[in-house]
Design a protein around this motif. Sequence first.
Motif, PDB file in Angstrom:
ATOM      1  N   HIS A  79      19.945  66.452 -10.076  1.00 18.84           N
ATOM      2  CA  HIS A  79      19.886  67.357  -8.731  1.00 18.84           C
ATOM      3  C   HIS A  79      19.840  66.922  -7.596  1.00 18.84           C
ATOM      4  CE1 HIS A  79      19.848  69.301 -12.530  1.00 18.84           C
ATOM      5  NE2 HIS A  79      20.002  70.480 -12.231  1.00 18.84           N
ATOM      6  N   GLN A  80      18.957  66.181  -7.193  1.00 19.60           N
ATOM      7  CA  GLN A  80      18.910  65.860  -5.581  1.00 19.60           C
ATOM      8  C   GLN A  80      19.832  65.070  -5.462  1.00 19.60           C
ATOM      9  OE1 GLN A  80      16.061  61.761  -5.794  1.00 19.60           O
ATOM     10  NE2 GLN A  80      15.456  62.060  -3.282  1.00 19.60           N
ATOM     11  N   ARG A  81      20.550  64.551  -5.882  1.00 18.65           N
ATOM     12  CA  ARG A  81      21.664  64.143  -5.406  1.00 18.65           C
ATOM     13  C   ARG A  81      22.478  65.648  -4.639  1.00 18.65           C
ATOM     14  NH1 ARG A  81      25.520  59.145  -5.451  1.00 18.65           N
ATOM     15  NH2 ARG A  81      24.017  58.516  -5.153  1.00 18.65           N
ATOM     16  N   ALA A  82      22.517  66.257  -6.036  1.00 19.32           N
ATOM     17  CA  ALA A  82      23.533  67.683  -5.516  1.00 19.32           C
ATOM     18  C   ALA A  82      23.055  68.276  -3.750  1.00 19.32           C
ATOM     19  CB  ALA A  82      23.298  67.846  -6.572  1.00 19.32           C
ATOM     20  N   PHE A  83      21.867  68.036  -3.656  1.00 17.72           N
ATOM     21  CA  PHE A  83      21.562  68.461  -2.416  1.00 17.72           C
ATOM     22  C   PHE A  83      21.560  67.967  -1.401  1.00 17.72           C
ATOM     23  CE2 PHE A  83      17.881  71.642  -5.243  1.00 17.72           C
ATOM     24  CZ  PHE A  83      18.051  72.472  -4.092  1.00 17.72           C
ATOM     25  N   GLN A  84      21.522  66.561  -1.625  1.00 16.60           N
ATOM     26  CA  GLN A  84      21.761  65.702  -0.308  1.00 16.60           C
ATOM     27  C   GLN A  84      23.372  65.515  -0.004  1.00 16.60           C
ATOM     28  OE1 GLN A  84      20.709  61.932  -2.080  1.00 16.60           O
ATOM     29  NE2 GLN A  84      18.649  61.785  -1.278  1.00 16.60           N
ATOM     30  N   VAL A  85      24.358  65.798  -0.881  1.00 17.90           N
ATOM     31  CA  VAL A  85      25.887  65.480  -0.990  1.00 17.90           C
ATOM     32  C   VAL A  85      25.879  67.533   0.264  1.00 17.90           C
ATOM     33  CG1 VAL A  85      28.212  65.446  -1.949  1.00 17.90           C
ATOM     34  CG2 VAL A  85      26.079  64.427  -2.539  1.00 17.90           C
ATOM     35  N   LEU A  86      25.568  68.309  -0.850  1.00 10.43           N
ATOM     36  CA  LEU A  86      25.722  69.575  -0.192  1.00 10.43           C
ATOM     37  C   LEU A  86      25.099  69.441   1.681  1.00 10.43           C
ATOM     38  CD1 LEU A  86      26.974  72.396  -0.084  1.00 10.43           C
ATOM     39  CD2 LEU A  86      25.049  73.420  -1.045  1.00 10.43           C
ATOM     40  N   GLU A  87      23.976  69.173   1.204  1.00 12.78           N
ATOM     41  CA  GLU A  87      23.925  69.046   2.917  1.00 12.78           C
ATOM     42  C   GLU A  87      23.771  68.590   3.444  1.00 12.78           C
ATOM     43  OE1 GLU A  87      19.068  68.255   1.403  1.00 12.78           O
ATOM     44  OE2 GLU A  87      18.740  70.129   0.985  1.00 12.78           O
ATOM     45  N   GLN A  88      24.264  67.250   3.324  1.00 12.65           N
ATOM     46  CA  GLN A  88      25.803  66.667   3.889  1.00 12.65           C
ATOM     47  C   GLN A  88      27.031  67.125   4.592  1.00 12.65           C
ATOM     48  OE1 GLN A  88      26.333  62.915   1.862  1.00 12.65           O
ATOM     49  NE2 GLN A  88      23.875  61.974   2.409  1.00 12.65           N
ATOM     50  N   ALA A  89      27.392  68.013   3.648  1.00 11.28           N
ATOM     51  CA  ALA A  89      28.647  68.726   3.648  1.00 11.28           C
ATOM     52  C   ALA A  89      28.378  69.671   4.905  1.00 11.28           C
ATOM     53  CB  ALA A  89      29.213  69.356   2.904  1.00 11.28           C
ATOM     54  N   ILE A  90      27.095  70.093   4.763  1.00  9.83           N
ATOM     55  CA  ILE A  90      27.022  71.528   5.797  1.00  9.83           C
ATOM     56  C   ILE A  90      26.505  70.898   7.538  1.00  9.83           C
ATOM     57  CG2 ILE A  90      24.708  72.799   6.279  1.00  9.83           C
ATOM     58  CD1 ILE A  90      24.178  73.060   2.712  1.00  9.83           C
ATOM     59  N   ASP A  91      26.082  69.923   7.080  1.00  9.67           N
ATOM     60  CA  ASP A  91      25.492  69.144   8.555  1.00  9.67           C
ATOM     61  C   ASP A  91      27.160  68.808   9.436  1.00  9.67           C
ATOM     62  OD1 ASP A  91      22.777  69.622   8.142  1.00  9.67           O
ATOM     63  OD2 ASP A  91      22.351  67.437   7.780  1.00  9.67           O
ATOM     64  N   ALA A  92      28.012  68.072   8.180  1.00 14.55           N
ATOM     65  CA  ALA A  92      29.234  67.868   9.164  1.00 14.55           C
ATOM     66  C   ALA A  92      30.120  69.236   9.755  1.00 14.55           C
ATOM     67  CB  ALA A  92      29.999  67.403   7.744  1.00 14.55           C
ATOM     68  N   THR A  93      29.941  70.611   9.556  1.00 18.16           N
ATOM     69  CA  THR A  93      30.823  71.195   9.456  1.00 18.16           C
ATOM     70  C   THR A  93      29.959  72.403  10.881  1.00 18.16           C
ATOM     71  OG1 THR A  93      29.667  72.891   7.552  1.00 18.16           O
ATOM     72  CG2 THR A  93      31.394  71.781   7.618  1.00 18.16           C
ATOM     73  N   GLY A  94      28.606  71.844  10.590  1.00 20.01           N
ATOM     74  CA  GLY A  94      27.461  72.590  11.408  1.00 20.01           C
ATOM     75  C   GLY A  94      27.557  74.042  11.848  1.00 20.01           C
ATOM     76  N   LEU A  95      28.331  74.545  10.291  1.00 16.84           N
ATOM     77  CA  LEU A  95      27.858  76.323   9.582  1.00 16.84           C
ATOM     78  C   LEU A  95      26.685  76.628   8.797  1.00 16.84           C
ATOM     79  CD1 LEU A  95      31.991  76.602   9.422  1.00 16.84           C
ATOM     80  CD2 LEU A  95      30.662  76.760  11.600  1.00 16.84           C
ATOM     81  N   SER A  96      26.421  78.023   9.343  1.00 15.05           N
ATOM     82  CA  SER A  96      25.050  78.576   8.721  1.00 15.05           C
ATOM     83  C   SER A  96      25.482  78.945   7.061  1.00 15.05           C
ATOM     84  CB  SER A  96      23.797  78.941   9.712  1.00 15.05           C
ATOM     85  OG  SER A  96      23.176  80.063   9.497  1.00 15.05           O
ATOM     86  N   VAL A  97      25.135  78.281   5.596  1.00 15.20           N
ATOM     87  CA  VAL A  97      25.383  78.957   5.066  1.00 15.20           C
ATOM     88  C   VAL A  97      24.641  78.593   4.215  1.00 15.20           C
ATOM     89  CG1 VAL A  97      27.882  78.253   4.966  1.00 15.20           C
ATOM     90  CG2 VAL A  97      26.169  76.226   3.831  1.00 15.20           C
ATOM     91  N   ASP A  98      24.260  79.502   3.022  1.00 11.97           N
ATOM     92  CA  ASP A  98      23.513  79.205   1.866  1.00 11.97           C
ATOM     93  C   ASP A  98      23.850  77.727   0.784  1.00 11.97           C
ATOM     94  OD1 ASP A  98      21.242  81.664   2.371  1.00 11.97           O
ATOM     95  OD2 ASP A  98      22.404  83.346   0.890  1.00 11.97           O
ATOM     96  N   ILE A  99      22.399  77.943   0.068  1.00 10.52           N
ATOM     97  CA  ILE A  99      22.859  76.785  -0.906  1.00 10.52           C
ATOM     98  C   ILE A  99      21.992  77.803  -1.805  1.00 10.52           C
ATOM     99  CG2 ILE A  99      21.642  74.442  -1.740  1.00 10.52           C
ATOM    100  CD1 ILE A  99      21.378  73.351   0.665  1.00 10.52           C
ATOM    101  N   ALA A 100      22.484  77.330  -3.046  1.00  8.36           N
ATOM    102  CA  ALA A 100      22.815  78.032  -4.276  1.00  8.36           C
ATOM    103  C   ALA A 100      22.830  77.375  -5.521  1.00  8.36           C
ATOM    104  CB  ALA A 100      23.899  79.102  -4.152  1.00  8.36           C
TER     105      ALA A 100
END
Length: 300
Positions: A79-100
């Motif tokens: 679960h920690q890895r899932a958060f890390q990977v999604l947060e990295q993707a969000i950072d790469a795009t610079g866009l504001s989205v919800d994590i579900a």
Amino acid sequence: MRSIALLDGGLGQEIYRRARSVSSPLWSVAVMQEQPEVVKGVHEDFIRAGAKTLTLNTYAATPTRLRKQGLHEQIGAIHQRAFQVLEQAIDATGLSVDIAGCLPPLAASYQGEPARSFDDLKSEYDTLVRLQAGADVLLIETMTNIAEATAACAAAKQLGKPFGVSFRLEVDGALKSGESLAEAVAAVADYSPDAVMLNCCDLEILTAAMPQLVVMYPRVGGYANAFESVEAVAEGGLVDSLQARPDVSPGAYSAQVQQWLQAGACVVGGCCEITPDHIRDLAGAMADQYRLVRFSDLTS
């Protein structure tokens, strides 16, 4: 202008499709263990396509499923890895989205009612909620029976964050358990989810059911799959054996979703085999008529 929450598409299947060398009952979670860059790339593509709410890649990471594969002791790290990977993707795009966060069926998809008590089911969902407490919202997905759906709702509600619950319907319009959609909606309404939805149904089933769902609950939505059939998985097989429908193009999918929106849906997205291209087409088709927002924006 009406606000519509736009979810991502079929995350797990898109990850699995891009990593064909991996074959596992743990599906896209197995890919994340070996090729996290694939998962990050899929998240990025859905964000850039216009999705405003992105689901963690944890659908197959339930205690029951991990225990069966001898990986239960790794549940926290997964679960920690899932958060890390999604947060990295969000950072790469610079866009504001919800994590579900994702609260799926505990043992497998497309099954009937489990032979487990409410307290037993809730205890397992409590574990998943604790592991995903850092998410902005929670999505309870692919529910095929009232027992799991209500247990998941009870666990999600305790977190105090927005959450939605989504049911899968069979060809006859009922849940796999035989319970009706009306019975299911009435059962979860006691927990006041922020939206009640349908997901992982055939496109035509979801389109036919949406007008009924709209009159059952104040805020509804849906996200269909594009599989030819899920029977192989329902009988215990791997997703490797499933085939995508060739007739569900991005344009064809958008046209069906427009019918859900016209009926009154306010949450849309895609399930298995609905790709970033589908979400991009859908976002473009909705842009002039609706304000596309995060799931949490519907409740703020």
